[in-house]
Scaffold this active site. Structure first.
Site, PDB file in Angstrom:
ATOM      1  N   ARG A  36       4.652   8.824   8.861  1.00 52.88           N
ATOM      2  CA  ARG A  36       5.727   8.149   8.121  1.00 52.88           C
ATOM      3  C   ARG A  36       7.096   8.413   8.737  1.00 52.88           C
ATOM      4  NH1 ARG A  36       3.195   8.961   2.128  1.00 52.88           N
ATOM      5  NH2 ARG A  36       2.151   6.946   2.083  1.00 52.88           N
ATOM      6  N   GLY A 377      -5.133   3.770   2.034  1.00 51.60           N
ATOM      7  CA  GLY A 377      -5.192   5.102   2.612  1.00 51.60           C
ATOM      8  C   GLY A 377      -6.508   5.430   3.291  1.00 51.60           C
ATOM      9  N   GLY A 400      -0.483   1.281  -1.907  1.00 52.93           N
ATOM     10  CA  GLY A 400      -0.231   0.557  -3.164  1.00 52.93           C
ATOM     11  C   GLY A 400       0.674  -0.643  -2.958  1.00 52.93           C
TER      12      GLY A 400
END
Ligand code: AMP
Length: 420
Positions: A36, A377, A400
């Site tokens: 990330r 994920g 999500g």
């Protein structure tokens, strides 16, 4: 809408919402996966190389108030290493020191603010004691919303431009992901490179797919994926279903599933999906054989049966060889591929073969010119585990958020910048 690549940040202070919600080692607090952080680098680099300065804000975990174990401090050395420069750190985001550090920031400098979720108003949900009346609930909600606006306004006051690059939280209407955009002129808000590439990948699959288009859905439950499946039935040529949700479909059609995962209250829904697929001329593929275990354990005894003939007391844990062949053939003949959810209990080595084979088939199809998008994920973990991330077209960073966007929902973080 302003595009980051066309904007000149020279001499401009920009506040950027990033997703630095990274996993940390429980003992050493070191970042264990910096995907990330790497995802946000193009945006940060663009601003500083233009001669601008960057104020970064992010959340990490779900703290309740200020909790040191959720501090963003461990991100700092990783970010410094990637950027090759010092990054300043404010151990707060609304306090005087944060404001002063933001005000003193010079062109080319980067400042990371402490976890925005140390303030409950970021998420904007009041923590209510039990036994409150409806009136009290309403008042608490309104008070929290007002505080959320204050937080957004205060953070907005640090900078001239707002960039949202936190795709992983784009489905949340939080202070720093959505509300803050209201405090900037429309020509001073934009997405960063990460969100732009996520949107481009999803829009290509949803609205511009080359055919045959195959969606592969796996994972535990039908109920989590139903909205996505419904939206996809209007778009795909092939829908492959695997993983735990298989057995609800098999049982709905009268098959024997032993102790396999099954959502008894979704049997009718499964039949409706099968019917709708027929109506829409979508070829729906279910597993033909199943690798079963005598218990939910990597050490379980195993047996392959037809997918609709799982013995009593046994559970379907992975797709079988024949299914791998069937699914791989469909995938290899596709031009657009979307994959969400593992084909089996892939965390257990014994039951990871189906998921690995599907990941490889997708990589194969991609090498022959297909566009492949991987999201969720667990499918992303399977792609990484098999070192295939650079052999597929796009790996989404937002589980999500991606699911909701692909379901056709409006994401607050996207709407705040792009409009409806
Ligand atoms: P999801 O988050 O819905 O994509 O589900 C992922 C989870 O589904 C993983 O933890 C898998 O272990 C689990 N899963 C996949 N196949 C099965 C299966 N046949 N039985 C039980 N769980 C499964």
């Amino acid at each position: 809408m302003k595009m980051i690549q066309d904007f000149n940040f020279k001499g401009i202070k920009t506040i950027v919402r990033v997703d630095f919600n990274v996993p940390l080692d429980k003992k050493t607090f070191e970042v264990t996966d910096d995907t990330r952080i790497r995802g946000a680098l193009p945006t940060i680099r663009k601003i500083i190389s233009d001669g601008g300065s960057v104020i970064l804000m992010s959340h990490l975990g779900r703290p309740e108030g200020r909790m040191e174990k959720y501090s963003l401090k461990p991100v700092l050395p990783v970010l410094e290493k990637h950027l090759g420069q010092k990054v300043l750190f404010a151990d707060d985001c609304l306090g005087e020191s944060a404001a002063a550090m933001a005000a003193a920031l010079k062109p080319g400098e980067v400042l990371l603010l402490e976890n925005v979720r140390f303030y409950p108003e970021e998420e904007g949900k009041p923590v209510l004691p039990e036994n409150v009346t409806e009136e009290e609930k309403k008042a608490a909600k309104a008070e929290m919303k007002a505080k959320q606006k204050e937080l957004a306004k205060k953070l907005a006051s640090y900078a001239e431009v707002y960039v949202n690059d936190a795709f992983g939280t784009a489905h949340r209407a939080h202070g720093t992901t959505a509300v803050i955009a209201d405090y900037f002129p429309k020509d001073k808000i934009m997405f960063g490179f990460l969100i732009n590439s996520e949107l481009a990948a999803m829009d290509r699959v949803l609205n511009n797919a080359q055919h045959p288009f195959t969606a592969i859905m796996g994972g535990a439950k039908v109920s989590d994926k139903i909205l996505l499946i419904e939206n996809l039935l209007n778009r795909v040529d092939n829908l492959i279903i695997g993983g735990g949700m298989t057995y609800t479909f098999i049982k709905a059609q009268g098959g024997k599933i032993g102790k396999s995962l099954c959502e008894e209250d979704k049997l009718d829904l499964a039949l409706k999906i099968l019917e709708k697929a027929k109506e829409k001329n979508v070829r729906l593929y279910l597993p033909v054989d199943s690798l079963n275990g005598d218990r939910f354990d990597n050490e379980a005894a195993t047996k392959i049966t037809a997918a609709d003939a799982v013995d009593d007391g046994w559970l379907g844990m992975d797709i079988g060889e024949k299914t791998i062949e069937l699914f791989s053939d469909v995938i290899k003949n596709s031009k657009t591929i979307l994959w969400n959810g593992p084909m089996g209990v892939f965390e257990m080595e014994k039951f990871s073969k189906g998921t690995t084979a599907i990941a490889k088939a997708i990589a194969d199809a991609t090498s022959k010119g297909a566009f492949s998008l991987i999201g969720g994920g667990d499918s992303v973990a399977a792609i990484n585990k098999n070192k295939l991330a650079d052999k597929v077209s796009y790996v989404s960073t937002g589980g999500g958020a991606m699911l909701e966007y692909m379901e056709g929902k409006k994401l607050p973080g996207i709407v705040a910048i792009r409009g409806e």
